[in-house]
Design a protein around this motif. Structure first.
Motif, PDB file in Angstrom:
ATOM      1  N   GLU A  89       0.831  -1.201   0.000  1.00  0.00           N
ATOM      2  CA  GLU A  89       0.000   0.000   0.000  1.00  0.00           C
ATOM      3  C   GLU A  89       0.869   1.257   0.000  1.00  0.00           C
ATOM      4  O   GLU A  89       0.578   2.239  -0.686  1.00  0.00           O
ATOM      5  N   ALA A  90       1.969   1.212   0.758  1.00  0.00           N
ATOM      6  CA  ALA A  90       2.866   2.365   0.829  1.00  0.00           C
ATOM      7  C   ALA A  90       3.461   2.665  -0.535  1.00  0.00           C
ATOM      8  O   ALA A  90       3.544   3.821  -0.957  1.00  0.00           O
ATOM      9  N   PHE A  91       3.872   1.621  -1.252  1.00  0.00           N
ATOM     10  CA  PHE A  91       4.460   1.834  -2.574  1.00  0.00           C
ATOM     11  C   PHE A  91       3.415   2.304  -3.576  1.00  0.00           C
ATOM     12  O   PHE A  91       3.651   3.212  -4.368  1.00  0.00           O
ATOM     13  N   GLU A  92       2.249   1.682  -3.545  1.00  0.00           N
ATOM     14  CA  GLU A  92       1.221   2.016  -4.520  1.00  0.00           C
ATOM     15  C   GLU A  92       0.733   3.451  -4.342  1.00  0.00           C
ATOM     16  O   GLU A  92       0.529   4.175  -5.309  1.00  0.00           O
ATOM     17  N   HIS A  93       0.566   3.887  -3.086  1.00  0.00           N
ATOM     18  CA  HIS A  93       0.125   5.255  -2.845  1.00  0.00           C
ATOM     19  C   HIS A  93       1.213   6.258  -3.214  1.00  0.00           C
ATOM     20  O   HIS A  93       0.920   7.406  -3.553  1.00  0.00           O
ATOM     21  N   GLY A  94       2.454   5.817  -3.140  1.00  0.00           N
ATOM     22  CA  GLY A  94       3.546   6.724  -3.449  1.00  0.00           C
ATOM     23  C   GLY A  94       3.960   6.701  -4.904  1.00  0.00           C
ATOM     24  O   GLY A  94       4.838   7.444  -5.317  1.00  0.00           O
ATOM     25  N   ALA A  95       3.335   5.837  -5.708  1.00  0.00           N
ATOM     26  CA  ALA A  95       3.638   5.725  -7.137  1.00  0.00           C
ATOM     27  C   ALA A  95       5.107   5.413  -7.379  1.00  0.00           C
ATOM     28  O   ALA A  95       5.714   5.876  -8.337  1.00  0.00           O
ATOM     29  N   LEU A  96       5.693   4.617  -6.472  1.00  0.00           N
ATOM     30  CA  LEU A  96       7.094   4.229  -6.606  1.00  0.00           C
ATOM     31  C   LEU A  96       7.197   2.829  -7.201  1.00  0.00           C
ATOM     32  O   LEU A  96       6.322   1.992  -6.989  1.00  0.00           O
ATOM     33  N   ASP A  97       8.265   2.594  -7.938  1.00  0.00           N
ATOM     34  CA  ASP A  97       8.475   1.264  -8.513  1.00  0.00           C
ATOM     35  C   ASP A  97       8.908   0.294  -7.432  1.00  0.00           C
ATOM     36  O   ASP A  97       9.762   0.618  -6.590  1.00  0.00           O
ATOM     37  N   TYR A  98       8.347  -0.901  -7.441  1.00  0.00           N
ATOM     38  CA  TYR A  98       8.717  -1.901  -6.439  1.00  0.00           C
ATOM     39  C   TYR A  98       8.570  -3.300  -7.029  1.00  0.00           C
ATOM     40  O   TYR A  98       7.827  -3.520  -7.998  1.00  0.00           O
ATOM     41  N   LEU A  99       9.290  -4.234  -6.439  1.00  0.00           N
ATOM     42  CA  LEU A  99       9.189  -5.651  -6.768  1.00  0.00           C
ATOM     43  C   LEU A  99       8.970  -6.404  -5.466  1.00  0.00           C
ATOM     44  O   LEU A  99       9.517  -6.034  -4.426  1.00  0.00           O
ATOM     45  N   VAL A 100       8.170  -7.455  -5.516  1.00  0.00           N
ATOM     46  CA  VAL A 100       7.899  -8.260  -4.332  1.00  0.00           C
ATOM     47  C   VAL A 100       8.698  -9.558  -4.409  1.00  0.00           C
ATOM     48  O   VAL A 100       8.754 -10.201  -5.457  1.00  0.00           O
ATOM     49  N   LYS A 101       9.339  -9.923  -3.290  1.00  0.00           N
ATOM     50  CA  LYS A 101      10.073 -11.176  -3.224  1.00  0.00           C
ATOM     51  C   LYS A 101       9.103 -12.339  -3.025  1.00  0.00           C
ATOM     52  O   LYS A 101       8.167 -12.219  -2.221  1.00  0.00           O
ATOM     53  N   PRO A 102       9.319 -13.465  -3.684  1.00  0.00           N
ATOM     54  CA  PRO A 102      10.300 -13.684  -4.746  1.00  0.00           C
ATOM     55  C   PRO A 102       9.874 -12.978  -6.038  1.00  0.00           C
ATOM     56  O   PRO A 102       8.692 -12.956  -6.367  1.00  0.00           O
ATOM     57  N   VAL A 103      10.833 -12.393  -6.725  1.00  0.00           N
ATOM     58  CA  VAL A 103      10.551 -11.594  -7.910  1.00  0.00           C
ATOM     59  C   VAL A 103      10.074 -12.498  -9.048  1.00  0.00           C
ATOM     60  O   VAL A 103      10.730 -13.474  -9.397  1.00  0.00           O
ATOM     61  N   THR A 104       8.904 -12.175  -9.598  1.00  0.00           N
ATOM     62  CA  THR A 104       8.358 -12.958 -10.708  1.00  0.00           C
ATOM     63  C   THR A 104       8.731 -12.326 -12.044  1.00  0.00           C
ATOM     64  O   THR A 104       8.946 -11.113 -12.138  1.00  0.00           O
ATOM     65  N   ALA A 105       8.784 -13.141 -13.080  1.00  0.00           N
ATOM     66  CA  ALA A 105       9.158 -12.657 -14.407  1.00  0.00           C
ATOM     67  C   ALA A 105       8.141 -11.646 -14.932  1.00  0.00           C
ATOM     68  O   ALA A 105       8.509 -10.648 -15.554  1.00  0.00           O
ATOM     69  N   VAL A 106       6.845 -11.891 -14.671  1.00  0.00           N
ATOM     70  CA  VAL A 106       5.803 -10.992 -15.176  1.00  0.00           C
ATOM     71  C   VAL A 106       5.958  -9.602 -14.575  1.00  0.00           C
ATOM     72  O   VAL A 106       5.963  -8.592 -15.282  1.00  0.00           O
ATOM     73  N   ARG A 107       6.082  -9.539 -13.252  1.00  0.00           N
ATOM     74  CA  ARG A 107       6.211  -8.241 -12.583  1.00  0.00           C
ATOM     75  C   ARG A 107       7.509  -7.540 -12.987  1.00  0.00           C
ATOM     76  O   ARG A 107       7.536  -6.330 -13.211  1.00  0.00           O
TER      77      ARG A 107
END
Length: 256
Positions: A89-107
């Motif tokens: 939620e923090a990243f989405e509201h801040g419009a910052l780029d992020y990846l979630v572990k484990p990193v998926t190829a699609v994301r």
């Protein structure tokens, strides 16, 4: 010129995995440096001046957000975080780029496409000091983080060890030995995170330092036997090894 990148994560295997997936998603991108903690990330950034930084949010020394503040707008930033709905939620509201572990190829592919467009168009980095301050506040990065599990490389695989499964941790030269339970069986793994950094993130109600190089899970103790010269020895449930208690930590077991 080819775009360049820095990867910062305290887990070597995760750095390697991300580099390999970046090579597939963005072959032109050259990873010029890898950092194992926040302070090293800042040093390597100043040395190599990469176009993109992939920053683990929670790192020893400096967090990924603190590194971002020092980098300023000199690079495009992608934060890497373990799954947590509040973090997302923090990243989405801040419009910052992020990846979630484990990193998926699609994301990763989606993120790479945005980075490519910004780099090719020489678009300034989208983050700001205000956004970073808001992110740090939402993630509570200024407060000690309590670990729920420890990441450890076991052979070619990454093992996620729940904190409750750990019997003890012990400093071992450049590494920390993690003695844990794997489906009820005694097991061990080595990690690079210093014991002192782990201690600050362990639940204090269940973990205690009994020697300058040993932290034990109090729930794993079978008995404590007093020795000579105001020392003691800990016997653990289901393990053969014994852990020494130094004089300065004997007060933890003053009732024996």
């Amino acid at each position: 010129m080819k775009p360049t990148a820095l990867i910062a994560d305290d887990e070597p295997l995760l750095r390697e995995i991300l580099e390999a997936r970046l090579a597939a998603a963005w072959p032109e991108l050259q990873v010029v440096a890898q950092a194992r903690n926040g302070r090293q990330a800042v040093e390597l950034f100043e040395q190599h001046q990469p176009d993109v930084c992939f920053l683990d949010v929670h790192m020893p020394g400096l967090s990924g957000v603190e590194v971002a503040r020092q980098v300023g707008k000199r690079a495009h930033l992608v934060f890497v975080t373990a799954f947590d709905k509040y973090a997302l939620e923090a990243f989405e509201h801040g419009a910052l780029d992020y990846l979630v572990k484990p990193v998926t190829a699609v994301r990763l592919n989606e993120t790479v496409e945005r980075l490519k467009a910004r780099w090719q168009q020489a678009t300034p980095a989208v983050h700001s000091e205000q956004l970073l301050t808001q992110l740090a506040a939402r993630l509570k990065l200024d407060q000690p983080q309590t670990l729920d599990w420890i990441r450890a490389s076991v052979g070619a695989s990454l093992r996620m060890i729940p904190i409750d499964d750990i019997d003890y941790l012990k400093s071992d030269t450049k590494y920390t030995l993690v003695a844990y339970r794997d489906e009820g069986q005694a097991a061990e793994a080595l990690i690079r995170t210093p014991l002192k950094d782990l201690l600050a993130q362990l639940p204090p109600a269940h973990f205690a330092q009994v020697h300058r190089s040993v932290v034990v899970n109090l729930r794993s103790i079978r008995r404590v036997t007093r020795g000579e010269n105001e020392t003691a020895e800990i016997e653990l449930k289901g393990r053969h090894e014994r852990l020494g208690v130094s004089r300065s930590h004997l007060h933890l077991f003053k009732e024996m």
